[in-house]
Every structure is written in C-alpha cells, then in structure tokens.
Design an enzyme around this catalytic site. Structure first.
Site, short mmCIF file in Angstrom:
data_model
loop_
_atom_site.label_atom_id
_atom_site.label_comp_id
_atom_site.label_asym_id
_atom_site.label_seq_id
_atom_site.Cartn_x
_atom_site.Cartn_y
_atom_site.Cartn_z
N CYS A 2 5.64 6.41 18.55
CA CYS A 2 6.68 6.82 18.11
C CYS A 2 7.43 6.92 19.52
CB CYS A 2 6.48 7.96 17.43
SG CYS A 2 5.62 7.67 15.94
N GLY A 28 9.63 2.81 17.79
CA GLY A 28 9.49 2.95 16.32
C GLY A 28 11.10 2.80 15.80
N ASN A 101 4.30 12.36 19.16
CA ASN A 101 3.98 10.78 19.33
C ASN A 101 2.51 10.87 19.58
OD1 ASN A 101 3.64 7.93 20.17
ND2 ASN A 101 4.21 8.54 22.37
N GLY A 102 1.74 10.15 18.55
CA GLY A 102 0.31 9.97 18.77
C GLY A 102 -0.53 9.98 17.43
N TYR A 279 3.08 -3.85 26.61
CA TYR A 279 4.03 -4.02 25.75
C TYR A 279 5.10 -3.01 25.15
CZ TYR A 279 5.65 -5.05 20.91
OH TYR A 279 6.27 -5.21 19.65
N THR A 327 8.95 -9.53 25.86
CA THR A 327 8.48 -8.52 26.71
C THR A 327 7.58 -9.31 27.99
OG1 THR A 327 7.60 -7.32 24.94
CG2 THR A 327 6.57 -6.67 26.84
N ASP A 389 2.75 -14.68 26.76
CA ASP A 389 2.69 -13.71 25.79
C ASP A 389 2.28 -12.45 26.39
OD1 ASP A 389 3.94 -12.48 23.47
OD2 ASP A 389 2.72 -13.77 21.96
N ASP A 390 2.76 -11.42 25.87
CA ASP A 390 2.29 -9.99 26.33
C ASP A 390 0.79 -9.73 26.05
OD1 ASP A 390 2.72 -8.33 23.86
OD2 ASP A 390 4.74 -9.42 24.18
#
Ligand code: SF4
Length: 531
Positions: A2, A28, A101-102, A279, A327, A389-390
């Site tokens: 988030c 997010g 965030n977590g 990412y 990315t 790709d990442d």
C-alpha cells in the site's frame, strides 16, 4: 502493498495528501482515503477505487485541517470491502487515526488477545484495525490514570509525552510480528510515524519551509511543514525536501508545536524488501538510500553474463532485447548495451489498463493481458526475441506474452527475469502467498520453459540481485552508508521473522479471503476488466 502519507503543518494538508496519493497510486489501486483533523474534529473521505475516482471538489472541501494522513490500498489481507478502507479511526483514548503499509503475520493471535484480554471487539478483518487497537490500548496504559482523570480540555495537549508515545510504540514492536510502516495522528497532539524493527516496508520523512511570499501562512510556529510517505516521489511532487528514511524500528513524532522528536525503539538487522527495487517502487524514488532506477540499471548489467552463458549453452542468439512494459524498461537498457543487441520497445501498452499483477484474481489477470499489449509485428517477424520482465510470479502474464510474440512471427522467444525464481510465499504484504500459485515452485528451469512455452527462461541469481542493490546504494552514497541484507525470503526461504505456526494459519486464512474476494468481485460490474 500500500501507500501511506502523513502531513502536518500546512493548511493545504488534504490537497497535498491527494497529490501524494496520486504519485503513490502504483502501490495500491483498490481503494483510497484521506483523514484530516482540526478544531471541529476528524474529517474523512474513503472509498473503493482509484484516487481520481474517490475524491472530488465537493468531498475535498470537507477535509479541513492542518494535519492529514492518507492511504492507497492494495488488499492482501481482509476482505477488500469499504469498511476496510483506511485510514482507520478510534475515539478512545485521545482520538487516534492510523494507516499502515504492511501485513501482520500473527494477526489471528493478536485479535484473540484483544478480544479475550481487553474486551476489544474488532469490526473488520483488517490487520490495520488490530494495530490501531494495540496502539490505543498501549497509549491508554502509558498515561498514568490520574493524569487522564484530571485532564480537561485546556490541559489535553500536555497529557501525552514523547516518552509515553515511545513506550506505547515499543509495546507494538514487541507484540506484532510482520511488516508495518505506519502513519497516525493523535488528536491535539500531532503526527506519529513508525517502522517495524526490520524496516521491511519503506517510509521516508521530508519537510519544507512554508513562509514564502504569496504562500499561505504555516500552521506551525516553526514555520515548517512535514511529510512522511512510503516513497520519496510523493515528497518531491509536493515540494518537500527529503530529510531521510526512517530507520527500522524508529518512531518519529511531530508535536503540536511542530517540534520533531525521533527515537529508535527496537532495531534488528535491516531486512528491506527486495521487491520494492525489482517491481513495486517508482523508478524516481530512493528507498533506504538506494535509488530504484540505479538498482534496475545494475540488474540489467548483472544479467548480461548469465544471459550470454545460457544462450550460448543452448546454441541460441538474440536479435532484439524487448522490455515487457513498464517496470523492466530500465534493466533492458543496460542488458542490451552489455549484450550489444538492439533494445526495441515493440510491445505497445494500452495505458488505460490497470497493472496486471495487482488485479486480484487469476481470471481477471488472464483477460487483462489480452487487452494490455499489442506487438509491432513488422519488427518481430523472423527474429529471436529476448523478452525482459521484472519478475515471473505466477507465470500467467509471461505465458500470454510469449504466445503473443510467437503469433507476431518471432523465430524464437526467450524470457529473462531481473528477479531470481520466486518459490516461497510472502507473509509481509505482497500478494503471492500460496506456493502452488508460483510457477517456479517445485519446477526446474526446464519445466518452467515448458510451462511458459519459451525457448529459454533465464533468471537473475541471488548474488546478482543483492549486488545490484548494493552497487546502487554505493554509487548514491559514495560508499558511506551501511550495507544491508535485503529480505529475499520468497527466493531463499530465510524469513526475517518467525513464520512457522502463525505463518501457516495466515497463509490459509489469506487463501480463503482471496477466494471470497474473487466471488464478491465477480458480482461487481465496475471491477470487470475482461472482454
Ligand atoms: S518475502 Fe519477498 S516479497 Fe515478501 S517482503 Fe520478503 S522479499 Fe519482499
């Protein structure tokens, strides 16, 4: 994953929170909320959807006050309903708001303790509500009963000292197992922010001088406004100067007079999440003194020797390096330079489709890939294409893109991942919790090639990833900052916290929640991205 924001000391707090959330939208896209506080009390606007859809001129006008916290939600725990949109608010003690965030690994255990031990009944399935209740409980305990009993309106701002806040947050660090970067306000006191003892999720602090000609007067005697955010890109956009990242286990408190207090409460060996650089984070951000852009450049360089070795072992060569937007673009630049192969952006992205990885069901992800990319056939036909790709998580997106490039006439298709194989679940906020969903879990590289339909699948190795982060950190700080060991638990199984028992329960309940969310989401026309 988030995005969080905390702002204090400007009459523009809610407007800046809106701008900051917009710059953190990549973290997010499920929901967004802003909460402010002033003499009239708390004001909040929260809803499901993108920032631009949640807020409008009318509801922004209700968000008055010089202090704000804000949140962009990417739901990995809970049920993704409107009740779980952050910030959360609790009236007692003081009036506390909080956004996080977590992910909490021992959330089931803590919820039981809150109910049985403290008679606190939780209203949602969000682990942020657990954190808020823990903070409320700890703050209540940290203030001597007599001082609460005697407090009246005139003395309220003095009822809570920095030491008492430290005591409360230390309790959280001891009880909560998981990742958490938190912003919170305590009514009539100020803004607090803290980070878990391993610093798994990022959090940065910045400030700006407000008393400039033509600008509205600052709300604080110090003449400064303060911002805490998940990434530096939010600070830059709102004109704040990055002061520094918060240390793992550090608490920052800006009191009602604008004085900044900080203390490291509980610090273990830093284990910042490697996936931020791979990412999640915006390329212009600097996470824990380590530039995201610089790390991605280095990831491409470090991959080049592996790619040369693997392709020549199979007797193949690449004609074009093709980044899978967005990315991997940065790593593709250096990989192509090192290989001496042209780098061509021949997969054109429809910019109006949401980030595929964040979409919350497998079915929606598959449909979204079809809509998202168009190949430039004239550049692809007859060539050996080296896709970059990442990361390769479930393999759903990679498989579709490989098919797309083959249908566009490629002779051979190879895919390179800037991240090593992801074989383990993440318990700290990234949505790949079930091993069975990971394409690399229990498969050899050859089996992954067959599964994805690629002529070769080539991964970064662990040393290359760690080196890329350290090189970028070294360059940015001229070798002056302390090297850290990033969390790479989803790659090597070495989790920074104990995930044995609670982790299993957490994983099981998360799978059940995701199933429920998929069923609920299928009923919502507004969330249907498929053709
Ligand atoms: S397990 Fe993987 S995704 Fe999760 S925090 Fe650690 S490195 Fe990041």
């Amino acid at each position: 994953m988030c995005g969080v924001v905390g702002i204090m000391g400007t009459p523009e707090a809610s407007r800046e929170a809106f701008l900051a959330l917009t710059t953190l939208q990549h973290r997010g896209q499920d929901a967004a909320g802003i909460l402010t506080y002033d003499a009239e009390g708390f004001h909040k606007v929260r809803n499901l959807g993108l920032v631009e859809n949640v807020f409008n001129r009318d509801n922004m006008a209700t968000l008055t006050g010089n202090i704000a916290i804000a949140h962009n939600r990417y739901s990995t725990a809970g049920r993704g309903t409107i009740d779980e949109v952050q910030p959360f608010l609790i009236s007692y003690p003081f009036g506390i708001s909080l956004a996080c965030n977590g992910n909490i690994v021992n959330s089931n255990e803590l919820a039981r303790e809150l109910k049985a031990g403290s008679r606190r009944h939780l209203l949602t399935h969000s682990d942020t509500e657990i954190l808020l209740n823990l903070l409320a409980e700890a703050l209540e305990k940290s203030v001597p009963a007599s001082s609460t009993a005697l407090a009246d309106e005139a003395t309220l701002p003095d009822t809570l000292t920095f030491d008492q806040i430290c005591q409360a947050v230390t309790t959280i660090c001891k009880r909560v197992n998981g990742s958490y970067s938190v912003v919170s306000t305590i009514a009539d006191h100020g803004l607090i922010a803290f980070r878990d003892p391993y610093g798994i999720r990022p959090l940065v602090y910045g400030k700006k001088l407000m008393r400039r000609e033509g600008e509205k007067e600052t709300a604080l005697a110090t003449g400064e406004a303060h911002m805490v955010a998940s990434e530096g890109v939010a600070l830059d956009f709102c004109g704040y100067e990055l002061v520094r990242n918060l240390e793992p286990g550090e608490l920052l408190y800006i009191d009602a007079a604008g004085k900044v207090h900080t203390r490291v409460l509980d610090q273990r060996q830093a284990r910042h999440c490697m996936f931020e650089w791979i990412y999640f984070a915006s390329p212009e951000s600097v996470i824990d003194q380590t530039p995201v852009y610089g790390t991605r450049l280095q990831l491409g360089k470090n991959l080049s020797n592996i790619v040369k070795r693997e392709l020549s072992a199979k007797g193949f060569h690449a004609d074009l390096v093709v980044p899978i937007p967005e990315t991997s673009r940065i790593a593709a630049i250096t990989l192509a330079e090192e290989l001496g192969v042209p780098n061509r952006e021949v997969l054109i992205k429809n910019r109006y489709i949401k980030r595929t990885f964040i979409l919350d069901s497998q079915d929606k992800r598959q449909k979204a890939v079809n809509l998202k990319l168009s190949p430039v056939k004239s550049e692809i036909t007859g060539k050996n294409i080296l896709l970059v790709d990442d990361s390769i998580v479930r393999g759903t997106t990679s498989k579709k893109i490989i098919e797309l490039v083959r249908r566009a006439g490629a002779e051979r298709v190879f895919i390179v991942s800037t991240c090593p194989p992801i074989r383990k679940p993440c318990f700290y906020g990234i949505d790949f919790p079930s091993e069975q969903e990971l394409v690399a879990h229990g498969r050899t590289t050859q089996e992954i090639e067959t599964e994805l339909g690629a002529d070769a699948v080539i991964y970064q190795d662990l040393a290359g990833l760690e080196n890329a982060i350290h090189e970028a950190q070294n360059i940015a700080t001229q070798g002056k900052s302390k090297k850290f060991k990033p969390c790479m638990a989803c790659l090597d199984g070495k989790y920074p916290t104990d995930v044995t028992e609670s982790g299993k329960k957490f994983g099981a309940s998360r799978s059940a929640e995701r199933k429920l969310k998929s069923i609920e989401a299928a009923d919502k026309k507004s969330l249907d991205y498929g053709p």
